[in-house]
Design an enzyme around this catalytic site. Structure first.
Site, mmCIF file in Angstrom:
data_model
loop_
_atom_site.group_PDB
_atom_site.id
_atom_site.type_symbol
_atom_site.label_atom_id
_atom_site.label_comp_id
_atom_site.label_asym_id
_atom_site.label_seq_id
_atom_site.Cartn_x
_atom_site.Cartn_y
_atom_site.Cartn_z
ATOM 1 N N GLU A 23 20.204 -7.684 29.996
ATOM 2 C CA GLU A 23 18.860 -7.549 29.456
ATOM 3 C C GLU A 23 18.455 -6.098 29.627
ATOM 4 O O GLU A 23 18.812 -5.466 30.618
ATOM 5 C CB GLU A 23 17.830 -8.431 30.183
ATOM 6 N N TYR A 54 24.698 0.881 25.160
ATOM 7 C CA TYR A 54 25.320 -0.441 25.146
ATOM 8 C C TYR A 54 25.971 -0.726 23.790
ATOM 9 O O TYR A 54 27.070 -1.256 23.723
ATOM 10 C CB TYR A 54 24.296 -1.526 25.492
#
Length: 135
Positions: A95, A107
């Site tokens: 998250e 990411y």
């Protein structure tokens, strides 16, 4: 580095990166002792300047935290930490704050895709979390 030194280094990074560390020093110490967690560190000379924490779950892995000291951000330490998980051959979840575009870009460069959002997941300040996964 002793477990106490590891915990102190992680807590100092969290305290630097966030207005208020999301974990207490005691929580960091407890997390470091769990058999299901792994920590990876980024160093500048002999100083720990970043870390990545993983939790091994049944059939998947969760990145529970990744942080680099504010003064050391933009120097490739995040990329170095993400390289530590390149060979993991199972789904990895995380998250990230919806406003943290730099982290989301990191990411995505490492194969993560957006799955959805969790409303009001974060506190201080309250913010949505973007859920990401790498298969």
């Amino acid at each position: 580095m002793t477990a106490e030194e590891q915990a102190q280094a992680v807590f100092e990074i969290l305290s630097d990166v966030y207005e208020q560390s999301p974990w207490t020093l005691e929580q960091v110490k407890a997390d470091l002792t769990q058999a299901s967690t792994d920590y990876f560190y980024a160093y500048e000379e002999d100083d720990v300047v970043g870390f990545l924490a993983l939790q091994q779950l049944v059939g998947e892995v969760e990145i529970t935290n990744i942080a680099v000291k504010t003064s050391c951000q933009g120097r490739g330490y995040g990329r170095q930490l993400m390289a530590e998980i390149a060979d993991i051959d199972m789904p990895i979840f995380l998250e990230v704050r919806a406003s943290n575009q730099a982290a989301q870009a990191l990411y995505q460069k490492n194969g993560f895709e957006v799955l959805g959002q969790r409303k009001n997941y974060y506190h201080a300040p309250v913010e949505d979390a973007v859920i990401m996964r790498r298969n």
